[in-house]
Design an enzyme around this catalytic site. Structure first.
Site, short mmCIF file in Angstrom:
data_model
loop_
_atom_site.label_atom_id
_atom_site.label_comp_id
_atom_site.label_asym_id
_atom_site.label_seq_id
_atom_site.Cartn_x
_atom_site.Cartn_y
_atom_site.Cartn_z
N HIS A 172 0.94 -1.03 0.02
CA HIS A 172 -0.27 0.10 0.10
C HIS A 172 0.92 1.17 0.06
CE1 HIS A 172 -3.38 2.29 0.71
NE2 HIS A 172 -2.96 2.98 1.97
N GLY A 190 -5.64 7.59 4.37
CA GLY A 190 -6.18 8.79 4.88
C GLY A 190 -5.13 9.92 5.49
N ILE A 191 -4.09 9.46 5.48
CA ILE A 191 -3.12 10.31 5.76
C ILE A 191 -2.59 11.64 4.87
CG2 ILE A 191 -0.55 9.33 4.93
CD1 ILE A 191 -1.06 10.77 8.37
N LYS A 193 -1.46 10.63 1.25
CA LYS A 193 -0.80 10.12 0.14
C LYS A 193 -1.07 10.48 -1.28
CE LYS A 193 -0.79 6.03 1.15
NZ LYS A 193 -1.74 5.92 2.46
N ASP A 211 -1.94 3.91 -4.76
CA ASP A 211 -2.64 2.97 -3.77
C ASP A 211 -2.00 1.74 -3.56
OD1 ASP A 211 -5.25 2.68 -1.85
OD2 ASP A 211 -5.61 0.88 -3.28
N GLU A 235 -7.47 7.76 -6.50
CA GLU A 235 -8.57 7.89 -5.66
C GLU A 235 -8.07 8.94 -4.87
OE1 GLU A 235 -10.95 5.67 -1.82
OE2 GLU A 235 -9.48 4.54 -2.78
N ARG A 276 15.63 16.75 12.49
CA ARG A 276 15.82 17.95 12.30
C ARG A 276 17.07 18.47 11.79
NH1 ARG A 276 13.93 22.20 17.23
NH2 ARG A 276 13.78 23.68 15.32
#
Length: 339
Positions: A172, A190-191, A193, A211, A235, A276
């Site tokens: 995925h 749902g992040i 991508k 996906d 999508e 960082r």
């Protein structure tokens, strides 16, 4: 759209010089070769071979990308013989057979053809001897011939078998080509991508897969592509399925791309300590191959497309031997010396 792979993703905290980083691993199992049956005529067409004898065989069973030249076997040594390999006989082996007596040549050929080999290929336009043809027919083996010189043909065959039997997995994620760098973007559903990939396409970069990314290991190289059924589709939540090739043109998509680095998107955690300065030791392992990893925290207001572009540019600079961290350290050392 395909569901994400059920393979476990593991994260391990690693402390070095007082700094805690995380190493992500997709697959740490030993990689095994795959097996495949190929139609004899199709194999002969792809490799530019002539079918000398096939018997009642229709397919060739390949289970290893290693190739053997049975010189020692013609001399009678079978202690370490790998019968599962494709056998290739060139000018050296054929000349060795020719200098034998008829009975010795018959024995050598029949002993070799008794072995359950996938096929025998004779190279350099040398015709197989009568004893070899008789043994091939007696034991119903597949005999092919090539016009190429032996070394050139073996190299060609090895490349073919490496691609044919290469281990692969579908995971995925999203695969993009950014400035020539293959960037695999992973993260929870749902992040963001696909939305990030869409922004990158708008900025002139190319989509390989959305996906579901099918990754194939060829040697130490990881090639990524998209399953045929969803190729060039994306999508986008709230809109649905869109066709990237139809909307943005052929220049916005790419069929295959070698994976050079991995970007992991994860929800911003105020308690987490994110890199960082730069952690070049962070890696992500896919099919036994380690790739550089950058973990990018996601929260409102962050321009992920620009961040991914910067990551790709940094990767290219690192390949050219330039490191911003090393440059900064040199400046700091110079500043301390002046003081």
């Amino acid at each position: 759209m395909p569901k994400k792979s059920n393979a476990d993703e593991q994260a391990q905290n690693v402390e070095r010089d007082g700094v805690v980083t995380r190493k992500y691993e997709f697959d740490s199992d030993e990689i095994e070769e795959t097996e495949c049956d190929v139609d004899i005529d199709e194999f002969a067409r792809l490799m530019e071979l002539d079918v000398v004898y096939r018997g009642d065989n229709k397919n060739i069973h390949f289970c290893t990308f290693n190739v053997s030249r049975p010189g020692l076997q013609l001399a009678g040594y079978y202690k370490h013989f790998s019968a599962e390999r494709v056998q290739v006989m060139g000018e050296m082996e054929m000349t060795y057979l020719q200098q034998m007596t008829h009975d010795a040549r018959k024995t050598a050929c029949e002993t070799l053809m008794k072995q359950p080999i996938p096929c025998l290929i004779v190279t350099s336009t040398l015709p197989p001897c009568d004893e070899l043809l008789h043994a091939v027919k007696k034991y119903n083996r597949i005999l092919l011939s090539s016009r190429l010189r032996t070394t050139m043909f073996v190299n060609h065959l090895s490349l073919y078998l490496n691609e044919l039997l290469a281990p692969s997995k579908t995971i995925h994620g999203v695969l993009m080509d950014l400035y020539g760098v293959g960037v695999l973007v992973i993260g929870e559903s749902g992040i963001g991508k696909s939305e990030t990939a869409l922004s990158l396409i708008e900025r002139g970069h190319r989509l390989v897969a959305d996906d579901a990314v099918t990754i194939t290991r060829i040697g130490d190289r990881l090639d990524g592509t998209c399953p045929d059924v969803i190729r060039y589709f994306m999508e986008v939540r709230g809109i649905g399925i869109i066709d990237i090739k139809a909307m943005y043109g052929a220049s916005a998509v790419q069929l295959v791309k070698t994976i050079d680095m991995v970007i992991k998107l994860e929800a911003w955690d105020d308690k987490a300590q994110y890199t960082r300065i730069g952690a070049p030791d962070e890696t992500y392992t896919i099919l036994g191959v380690k790739k550089p990893l950058h973990v990018v925290p996601v929260k409102p207001g962050r321009n992920l497309a620009v961040i991914l572009e910067a990551a790709a540019r940094t990767h290219r600079l690192n390949d050219l031997g330039f490191s911003a961290v090393d440059e900064l350290n040199e400046r700091l050392r110079g500043s301390f010396k002046k003081q």
